[in-house]
Design a protein around this motif. Structure first.
Motif, mmCIF file in Angstrom:
data_model
loop_
_atom_site.group_PDB
_atom_site.id
_atom_site.type_symbol
_atom_site.label_atom_id
_atom_site.label_comp_id
_atom_site.label_asym_id
_atom_site.label_seq_id
_atom_site.Cartn_x
_atom_site.Cartn_y
_atom_site.Cartn_z
ATOM 1 N N GLU A 21 9.202 -70.037 81.378
ATOM 2 C CA GLU A 21 9.012 -68.876 80.496
ATOM 3 C C GLU A 21 7.608 -68.783 79.909
ATOM 4 N N PRO A 22 6.581 -68.794 80.785
ATOM 5 C CA PRO A 22 5.217 -68.621 80.258
ATOM 6 C C PRO A 22 5.073 -67.222 79.676
ATOM 7 N N GLN A 23 4.256 -67.107 78.614
ATOM 8 C CA GLN A 23 4.159 -65.820 77.927
ATOM 9 C C GLN A 23 2.959 -64.995 78.381
ATOM 10 N N LEU A 24 1.783 -65.605 78.442
ATOM 11 C CA LEU A 24 0.563 -64.841 78.702
ATOM 12 C C LEU A 24 0.071 -64.982 80.141
ATOM 13 N N GLY A 25 -0.220 -63.833 80.763
ATOM 14 C CA GLY A 25 -0.782 -63.838 82.106
ATOM 15 C C GLY A 25 -2.059 -64.657 82.190
ATOM 16 N N GLU A 26 -2.910 -64.562 81.159
ATOM 17 C CA GLU A 26 -4.160 -65.339 81.143
ATOM 18 C C GLU A 26 -3.870 -66.820 81.326
ATOM 19 N N ASN A 27 -2.853 -67.290 80.624
ATOM 20 C CA ASN A 27 -2.543 -68.724 80.722
ATOM 21 C C ASN A 27 -2.084 -69.099 82.123
ATOM 22 N N ILE A 28 -1.279 -68.220 82.731
ATOM 23 C CA ILE A 28 -0.822 -68.498 84.101
ATOM 24 C C ILE A 28 -2.035 -68.575 85.030
ATOM 25 N N GLY A 29 -2.988 -67.657 84.828
ATOM 26 C CA GLY A 29 -4.195 -67.658 85.653
ATOM 27 C C GLY A 29 -5.019 -68.919 85.453
ATOM 28 N N MET A 30 -5.152 -69.347 84.200
ATOM 29 C CA MET A 30 -5.929 -70.561 83.949
ATOM 30 C C MET A 30 -5.228 -71.792 84.509
ATOM 31 N N VAL A 31 -3.904 -71.752 84.519
ATOM 32 C CA VAL A 31 -3.145 -72.834 85.160
ATOM 33 C C VAL A 31 -3.455 -72.870 86.655
ATOM 34 N N ALA A 32 -3.461 -71.692 87.298
ATOM 35 C CA ALA A 32 -3.735 -71.620 88.745
ATOM 36 C C ALA A 32 -5.129 -72.172 89.046
ATOM 37 N N ARG A 33 -6.084 -71.816 88.191
ATOM 38 C CA ARG A 33 -7.446 -72.300 88.389
ATOM 39 C C ARG A 33 -7.528 -73.820 88.254
ATOM 40 N N ALA A 34 -6.858 -74.349 87.236
ATOM 41 C CA ALA A 34 -6.870 -75.805 87.024
ATOM 42 C C ALA A 34 -6.224 -76.517 88.211
ATOM 43 N N MET A 35 -5.143 -75.939 88.731
ATOM 44 C CA MET A 35 -4.484 -76.530 89.904
ATOM 45 C C MET A 35 -5.448 -76.567 91.088
ATOM 46 N N ALA A 36 -6.107 -75.422 91.336
ATOM 47 C CA ALA A 36 -7.026 -75.327 92.480
ATOM 48 C C ALA A 36 -8.173 -76.320 92.340
ATOM 49 N N ASN A 37 -8.653 -76.516 91.113
ATOM 50 C CA ASN A 37 -9.747 -77.469 90.903
ATOM 51 C C ASN A 37 -9.403 -78.854 91.431
ATOM 52 N N PHE A 38 -8.129 -79.208 91.309
ATOM 53 C CA PHE A 38 -7.760 -80.576 91.679
ATOM 54 C C PHE A 38 -6.762 -80.619 92.828
ATOM 55 N N GLY A 39 -6.799 -79.570 93.656
ATOM 56 C CA GLY A 39 -6.104 -79.652 94.931
ATOM 57 C C GLY A 39 -4.607 -79.410 94.902
ATOM 58 N N LEU A 40 -4.073 -78.836 93.820
ATOM 59 C CA LEU A 40 -2.659 -78.450 93.832
ATOM 60 C C LEU A 40 -2.559 -76.965 94.159
ATOM 61 N N ALA A 41 -1.431 -76.555 94.772
ATOM 62 C CA ALA A 41 -1.361 -75.147 95.197
ATOM 63 C C ALA A 41 -0.020 -74.483 94.935
ATOM 64 N N GLU A 42 1.017 -75.255 94.624
ATOM 65 C CA GLU A 42 2.352 -74.662 94.556
ATOM 66 C C GLU A 42 2.759 -74.383 93.112
ATOM 67 N N LEU A 43 2.690 -73.106 92.731
ATOM 68 C CA LEU A 43 3.020 -72.701 91.361
ATOM 69 C C LEU A 43 4.358 -71.964 91.335
ATOM 70 N N ARG A 44 5.232 -72.377 90.425
ATOM 71 C CA ARG A 44 6.539 -71.725 90.274
ATOM 72 C C ARG A 44 6.697 -71.269 88.829
ATOM 73 N N LEU A 45 7.201 -70.069 88.641
ATOM 74 C CA LEU A 45 7.381 -69.533 87.296
ATOM 75 C C LEU A 45 8.864 -69.270 87.056
ATOM 76 N N VAL A 46 9.351 -69.697 85.899
ATOM 77 C CA VAL A 46 10.713 -69.368 85.511
ATOM 78 C C VAL A 46 10.620 -68.258 84.467
ATOM 79 N N ASN A 47 11.119 -67.070 84.818
ATOM 80 C CA ASN A 47 11.159 -65.953 83.859
ATOM 81 C C ASN A 47 9.857 -65.700 83.092
ATOM 82 N N PRO A 48 8.776 -65.389 83.776
ATOM 83 C CA PRO A 48 7.548 -65.088 83.013
ATOM 84 C C PRO A 48 7.767 -63.865 82.117
#
Lengths: 278, 278
Positions: A21-48
């Motif tokens: 249940e993430p609230q802000l799109g910005e945060n989801i985007g920053m999470v994706a960026r942090a994942m990419a920085n360190f080689g992770l790629a699989e993001l799953r969202l429960v009820n954004p």
């Protein structure tokens, strides 16, 4: 900071990051960026909260498009982890229970071992405001918590994902001091090269009457040599230092602001912050 | 994630964080927050583009007011590091030069040693868009760079500060798997307790004619015991499992959705995600 090399292989493997249940799109985007920085790629969202896809998320992801494009959305946490073998729950709050509690180093070591054994793993992150419920933590196998300042423990969700992703990348490295680039390779100087430097300096100084009175010369030479051997110069550094001395020795002082004649002589200036008082 | 305990001691020591010409107040605030999370407090700004103080910075700092209030502003990088003994420059770009290049783990180990020896240290972070110039890097003693995904190497400034601050905190910990809280302390069960569990299960099953045909009973018992000993139960877990068996054994099935009679019996449900297939 930049430094991205788009011709190098894109690392994309390892645990799924699951945001509950993430609230802000910005945060989801920053999470994706942090994942990419360190080689992770699989993001799953429960009820954004604000739905998916999200333009705000894409924009904040700073071109981690492969993560954003591959993001999957689930209605329940159970659905989001159904296919996984082992799941960590992240939490900053103390939880009373039987589950093992790990720091990021230990948790990513476990995740790396399970990854190598072919297991599918995930890491749960809670809502921005209040994290995961006890019922959600109960669905995980173990708990991971961060070694934060107890008086200021609040990490935002992208920072928490960043730390876990960073430790994940480190868990796959044999040498924790491995870096993407190294300084110009240098060989330590031989004693002969050091003696050459001593001779060069001492001759140039002697030619100017530096060693005065003469009976003090042996002690002055000792001191000079101590200063110039303590640094443990490499071959290249000796060459730079000798360039400096050669220039001082041979060329007369010019008008103020004159440009040094030889590019080689500039090297010592750049390096002086490093070597001056070590 | 919350978890801040304002009655616990505020850690505030270690290297100064020096931001060179930061552009956005939000980023400065997020840097302050990341520092506070991991016990750093000394923030220095060289020529912040939008001036100082900054309400945007204070807001983004999420109550890291002690960092914001203590922030000092300098006109030049030289002024900002004049009183320090040893300085790292962070960079993601490859730099050709003689300076040693470290990863965060090695760099914070060095910083911790210098801190213990009473030296004043600092870490330089460049502008959001293009980092530090070569001339600025030249003022540092060593370089630190992050083990990022080469194909996606761009870290934002607050994330870079977060990683260095996190490694700084870890460098002061003896046990890298130290966590702020631990699960309920449990003693491993004794064999006698395990045997008691076996007896309990087997008696309850036997009373229902589970072991059929009788000649297969020894093998069936072996299998059951293997399942219930593999988990390595603790005393408390044995007690929870026996509560479950007792309940199943003694109480008849009720209407759907009936509430379990004894609170003790709920424990096993919460823990089942952990123990079921290990």
């Amino acid at each position: 900071m930049s430094g991205t090399n788009s011709e190098r292989e894109l690392i994309a493997e390892g645990p799924a990051i699951i945001l509950v249940e993430p609230q802000l799109g910005e945060n989801i985007g920053m999470v994706a960026r942090a994942m990419a920085n360190f080689g992770l790629a699989e993001l799953r969202l429960v009820n954004p909260r604000d739905g998916w896809p999200s333009e705000k998320a894409r924009s904040a992801a700073s071109k981690a498009d492969h993560v954003i494009d591959g993001t999957k959305v689930y209605e329940t946490l159970e659905d989001a982890i159904r296919d996984l073998n082992f799941v960590y729950a992240t939490t900053a709050r103390e939880r009373y229970g039987f589950k093992p509690v790990r720091a990021p180093v230990g948790a990513t070591k476990t995740l790396r071992e399970k990854f190598k054994a072919g297991e599918k793993t995930g890491i749960l992150f809670g809502r921005e405001r209040w994290g995961l419920s006890n019922e959600e933590v109960a669905l995980a196998d173990e708990i991971v918590t961060f070694p934060v300042n107890p008086a200021f423990a609040s990490l935002n969700i992208a920072q928490a994902v960043l730390l876990m992703s960073y430790e994940w990348m480190k868990s796959g490295m044999e040498d924790l001091d491995e870096t993407a680039f190294q300084p110009v390779e240098q060989r330590p100087s031989t004693k002969e090269q050091v003696f050459g430097l001593f001779d060069h300096i001492e001759e140039a100084l002697d030619a100017r009457g530096y060693f005065h009175p003469p009976e003090k010369k042996p002690k002055m030479v000792d001191n000079l040599r101590a200063v110039f051997s303590r640094r443990g110069f490499t071959e290249q550094e000796i060459s730079v230092v000798r360039g400096v001395i050669r220039s001082l020795d041979r060329f007369p002082r010019r008008r103020p602001h004159a440009v040094p004649e030889k590019a080689e002589d500039l090297g010592a200036g750049e390096n002086s912050g490093n070597g001056s008082d070590e």
